[in-house]
Design an enzyme around this catalytic site. Structure first.
Site: not given
Ligand code: ATP
Length: 293
Positions: A10, A101-102, A104, A106, A139
């Site tokens: 997203k 990476a922002g 979403g 995970g 989220d």
């Molecule tokens: P959001 O946009 O919801 O803030 P994000 O994209 O910035 O999320 P994610 O890629 O979800 O962040 O990862 C955040 C942290 O969660 C990572 O540093 C990682 O250590 C941890 N993590 C746990 N499970 C997962 C997963 N299935 N995929 C990615 N990261 C994960």
């Protein structure tokens, strides 16, 4: 037996931090746009004698934990706890969404796990499943649907846009380093917290519905961006270069560091992406796939 699912990513076209709750959670008003690219592939193995005990997570991406801190593990544990099923599942994650990476990634993986478990066992009524998703992460309910949505509350109050929306041509650039969402929220200028400019938000929503990409590009907003860009000035350079190459508007998504740009059409988006790849060969550049609506 193996069940497969695609976990979409997203971007936030709009992210306003409207308040902070006493429990520390931030309240937001956001426009969530799901993208079919990049997306993770998730394979869930159920009813398999080789899964002897517990929840196994397999992921080749070293940035993704494979222990109980993986959000997919949390999702599976919750489904088991709420249904009484023995948690004997293997979850394989083919990671394509940049980590921290922002975008979403995970939360999307976790939603895919809940959906697959539910598809197989059919044990929870929908409202209970949605509540379970919220407990796994703010989220996660959004990714249970992966449709364009207006999010409020801590991101859990969702209003999904109805009808088929025009596909928005988006170019994404991920510089390759992680940003913690916690850091982004902790370091945002508190003076930015306050009511959203509803007129601007409504204008953005209308522009999305109408496929007016130029207007849409002029209304992008992210309260988390100033602090993250101050720490990583390369992000401002990326935004500027996207515009120089002809994008209509650029912003950081979520807590960053991924930067995205809206273009006039998909042909132009491919051109902008090619120019960015040439200029920043060490970075990941994507052109979004079809939007989901
Ligand atoms: P959001 O946009 O919801 O803030 P994000 O994209 O910035 O999320 P994610 O890629 O979800 O962040 O990862 C955040 C942290 O969660 C990572 O540093 C990682 O250590 C941890 N993590 C746990 N499970 C997962 C997963 N299935 N995929 C990615 N990261 C994960």
């Amino acid at each position: 037996m193996k069940i497969r699912s695609i976990a979409y990513s997203k971007i936030n076209l709009f992210l306003k931090v409207t308040g902070k709750r006493p429990d520390g959670y931030h309240e937001i008003l956001s426009f969530f746009l799901p993208l079919t690219s990049p997306a993770d592939n998730i394979v869930l193995t159920v009813d398999d004698l080789t899964v002897l005990f517990g929840i196994e997570i397999i992921c080749r991406d070293k940035k993704v934990p494979t222990d109980e801190t993986n959000i997919c593990h949390k999702a599976a544990v919750r489904y088991a706890a709420m249904t009484g099923l023995p948690a004997k599942w293997r979850i394989e994650i083919d990671k394509k969404i940049p980590v921290a990476a922002g975008m979403g990634g995970g939360s999307s993986d976790a939603a895919a796990v809940l959906q697959m478990l539910q598809k197989h066992y059919k044990q929870l009524p929908l409202p209970v499943l949605t509540r379970a998703a919220l407990h796994v992460g703010a989220d996660v309910p959004f990714f249970m649907e992966s449709r364009p949505a207006i999010a409020s509350g801590i991101g859990e109050r969702l209003e999904f846009l109805t009808g088929v929306l025009p596909e928005i041509p988006v170019v994404l650039v991920n510089p390759g380093f992680p940003v913690s969402a916690q850091w982004a929220y902790d370091n945002m200028d508190p003076a930015l917290t306050g009511p959203a400019d509803k007129d601007r938000f409504n204008a953005l929503t209308s522009a999305v519905r109408a496929g007016n990409f130029k207007t849409c590009a002029g209304l992008l907003h992210n309260d988390l961006a100033p602090a993250v860009i101050r720490k990583f000035p390369i992000l401002q350079i990326l935004k500027d270069r996207l515009l120089t190459h002809g994008a209509l508007g650029a912003e950081m998504t979520g807590s960053g560091p991924t930067v995205f740009a809206i273009c006039s059409d998909f042909t132009y988006a491919e051109k902008v992406a090619a120019a960015m790849r040439q200029e920043f060969p060490e970075m990941d550049v994507f052109v979004s796939g079809k939007n989901l609506s």
